[in-house]
Design a protein around this motif. Structure first.
Motif, PDB file in Angstrom:
ATOM      1  N   VAL A   1       2.353 -65.955  -1.015  1.00 34.95           N
ATOM      2  CA  VAL A   1       2.236 -66.977   0.153  1.00 34.95           C
ATOM      3  C   VAL A   1       3.667 -68.106  -1.073  1.00 34.95           C
ATOM      4  N   SER A   2       3.542 -68.100  -2.293  1.00 34.88           N
ATOM      5  CA  SER A   2       3.900 -68.525  -3.304  1.00 34.88           C
ATOM      6  C   SER A   2       5.906 -68.421  -3.304  1.00 34.88           C
ATOM      7  N   GLY A   3       5.742 -67.324  -2.887  1.00 34.83           N
ATOM      8  CA  GLY A   3       7.341 -66.645  -2.270  1.00 34.83           C
ATOM      9  C   GLY A   3       7.873 -67.390  -1.767  1.00 34.83           C
ATOM     10  N   LEU A   4       6.768 -67.565  -0.228  1.00 31.03           N
ATOM     11  CA  LEU A   4       7.673 -67.438   0.849  1.00 31.03           C
ATOM     12  C   LEU A   4       7.475 -68.695   0.799  1.00 31.03           C
ATOM     13  N   VAL A   5       6.611 -69.919   0.779  1.00 24.94           N
ATOM     14  CA  VAL A   5       7.557 -71.273   0.141  1.00 24.94           C
ATOM     15  C   VAL A   5       8.653 -71.738  -0.431  1.00 24.94           C
TER      16      VAL A   5
END
Length: 146
Positions: A8-12
């Motif tokens: 998720v952190s990468g997508l955000v």
């Protein structure tokens, strides 16, 4: 690594980077950066509502750090887009007002950013779609919990 296994952190991070770059491209023709726009547009909103905020009030309204807002306000003042005047009720505070030119720049930049929002949210059904509202709600929840 497949798209579905991206943290998720990468997508955000990727989405926020893409969004900031797109806003920079959209507002640069008006002589401001994305960071400056993040102060200019909310100040315009507050001013249209009849409020003349202090730098601290603007920081609280935007969720940005007061020191960061102060730096941005100084650059916008130097560019002739806003004025700072001492608050008669609090000698430590500065009240902010857009100049006529600042109001014009804010309006034009906001129009460009709204068009960008339409483009970015089109895959979710547009700005007013239920999917976009669900995303907004989820992002607000994440921001409130951190």
């Amino acid at each position: 690594m497949s798209e579905t296994s991206t943290p998720v952190s990468g997508l955000v991070w990727r989405l926020s980077t893409r969004w900031r770059a797109a806003i920079d491209r959209a507002v640069t023709p008006f002589g401001v950066t994305h960071a400056q726009y993040s102060v200019l547009a909310p100040l315009s909103t507050l001013q249209r509502a009849g409020t003349r905020p202090s730098q601290r009030q603007l920081a609280d309204f935007t969720g940005l750090e007061p020191l960061y807002v102060s730096k941005l306000v100084r650059s916008l003042e130097q560019a002739g887009l806003l004025t700072r005047t001492p608050d008669p009720a609090d000698s430590r505070a500065m009240l902010l007002s857009l100049t006529d030119h600042g109001s014009e720049v804010a309006a034009r930049a906001t129009t460009a950013v709204r068009a960008l929002q339409d483009e970015f949210t089109a895959p979710l059904g547009g700005v007013d779609s239920a999917r976009t509202q669900a995303l907004i709600d989820a992002l607000r929840t994440l921001l409130e919990d951190t």
